[in-house]
Design a protein around this motif. Structure first.
Motif, PDB file in Angstrom:
ATOM      1  N   VAL A  22       0.864  -1.182   0.000  1.00  0.00           N
ATOM      2  CA  VAL A  22       0.000   0.000   0.000  1.00  0.00           C
ATOM      3  C   VAL A  22       0.897   1.227   0.000  1.00  0.00           C
ATOM      4  CG1 VAL A  22      -1.765   1.285   1.253  1.00  0.00           C
ATOM      5  CG2 VAL A  22      -1.800  -1.217   1.262  1.00  0.00           C
ATOM      6  N   THR A 217      -9.243  -2.840  -1.998  1.00  0.00           N
ATOM      7  CA  THR A 217      -8.204  -3.605  -2.674  1.00  0.00           C
ATOM      8  C   THR A 217      -8.815  -4.536  -3.713  1.00  0.00           C
ATOM      9  OG1 THR A 217      -6.865  -3.563  -0.659  1.00  0.00           O
ATOM     10  CG2 THR A 217      -6.233  -5.131  -2.359  1.00  0.00           C
ATOM     11  N   ILE A 223      -5.139  -0.849  -5.139  1.00  0.00           N
ATOM     12  CA  ILE A 223      -6.253  -0.214  -4.436  1.00  0.00           C
ATOM     13  C   ILE A 223      -7.028   0.680  -5.391  1.00  0.00           C
ATOM     14  CG2 ILE A 223      -6.905   1.351  -2.579  1.00  0.00           C
ATOM     15  CD1 ILE A 223      -4.510   0.418  -1.030  1.00  0.00           C
TER      16      ILE A 223
END
Length: 330
Positions: A22, A217, A223
């Motif tokens: 991320v 996600t 994402i």
């Protein structure tokens, strides 16, 4: 200033996000796989990067974490054995003041530890001394992207022109809940945070420049971000069981249709919503909010990972931030 416990929690959150690939989209955070090599050139370049970061931070503290490698999504770890030696060399590279190291903290992450360095930048500009006589003897570095360059006059004006201080904002609670309206899925966000101005001055958040987004996600690991509509930023409701006091109004937070003003410090809550289908939401989602600070020329950005849960009374599905423990006195 955050306590050691709060800083440790933040570092652990960052490490978890890196391992899940991320992106860490915070301009005030820098991740390094390891300490600089033991050469004059590498150590000077390390100092130059910190100086550039400090000069461009707008007076906000910056956080450097040694032992996390975002490109490989790994946490190889680091120790603070080299800190005292490195810090002396680091300070020697500056003409006068260097960014002050506010906190240095060793944080366990799994089987390894990383080193967190939090620097004060309120006394910028920071000037470096060039180690080679063939080049100019002084430089004011400036961070652009992930690289450092020499500051321009316009950059220096940003440092020297008086601006409002950026407040400290601590996330306290964040909940995303589902709801239905006209057969369409509606997601609602409630993000509670504590705002504190170190100078004690008023902090103004213009509503039209504040943003929120929800990240889900996808199957490929990326994402998908969907912007939300920010409805309000208001004083957080406070209730008490003390006889005669059913509700306590905030003494420091004022809300209008266009802005929210915090005098010194106060608890505020952002409300946002979206009428859209994000696909099947995972067990965890990302919440990202950006609060523009009037007069500071920048926004404070907060991102939290929320885990799926059920409401204790209604049984409705919701995604909640792990509750932060109140810090004890140290």
């Amino acid at each position: 200033m955050p306590t050691h416990a709060q800083l440790e929690r933040r570092v652990i959150d960052i490490a978890d996000r890196v391992k899940r690939r991320v992106p860490i989209e915070d301009s005030l955070v820098e991740l390094k796989r390891e300490w600089p090599e033991h050469t004059d050139k590498k150590r000077y370049e390390f100092s130059r990067q910190i100086a550039g970061h400090a000069n461009s931070a707008g007076g906000s503290p910056i956080l450097w974490i040694i032992g996390i490698h975002d490109k490989s999504a790994t946490v190889p770890g680091a120790t603070d054995d080299e800190l005292s030696t490195w810090l002396a060399i680091f300070k020697s590279h500056f003409d006068g003041l260097a960014p002050d190291l506010l906190i240095n903290l060793v944080v366990p992450v799994g089987d390894v530890s990383v080193v967190a360095l939090r620097f004060d930048t309120s006394r910028a500009p920071y000037v470096l001394k060039y180690p080679r006589l063939s080049e100019p003897t002084r430089e004011v570095p400036w961070r652009e992207g992930n690289a450092a360059r020499t500051a321009t006059r316009e950059d220096l004006m940003r440092v020297l022109a008086p601006v409002e201080a950026v407040p400290d904002i601590e996330p306290r609670e964040c909940i995303v809940s589902e709801g239905g309206r006209h057969d369409a899925l509606q997601l609602s966000l409630r993000f509670e945070m504590y705002v504190h101005s170190a100078t004690g001055e008023k902090v103004t958040f213009p509503l039209y420049k504040c943003k929120a987004a929800i990240g889900n996600t996808r199957a490929d690991g990326k994402i998908r971000w969907v912007p939300m509509s920010v409805a309000r930023i208001t004083a957080s409701p406070h209730h008490t069981t003390k006889p005669g006091y059913g509700h306590i109004e905030s003494k420091t937070v004022i809300e209008s249709a266009s802005e929210t003003i915090v005098s010194g410090a106060g608890m505020v809550t952002m409300y946002a919503r979206i009428d859209a289908k994000l696909g099947k939401l995972r067990k965890t989602v990302e919440a990202d909010v950006s609060l523009w600070v009037l007069g500071a020329g920048r926004a404070v950005r907060l991102r939290e990972t929320l885990s799926r849960d059920t409401h204790p009374r209604t049984g409705e599905v919701q995604w909640v931030m792990k509750r932060r423990a109140d810090a004890s006195l140290e």
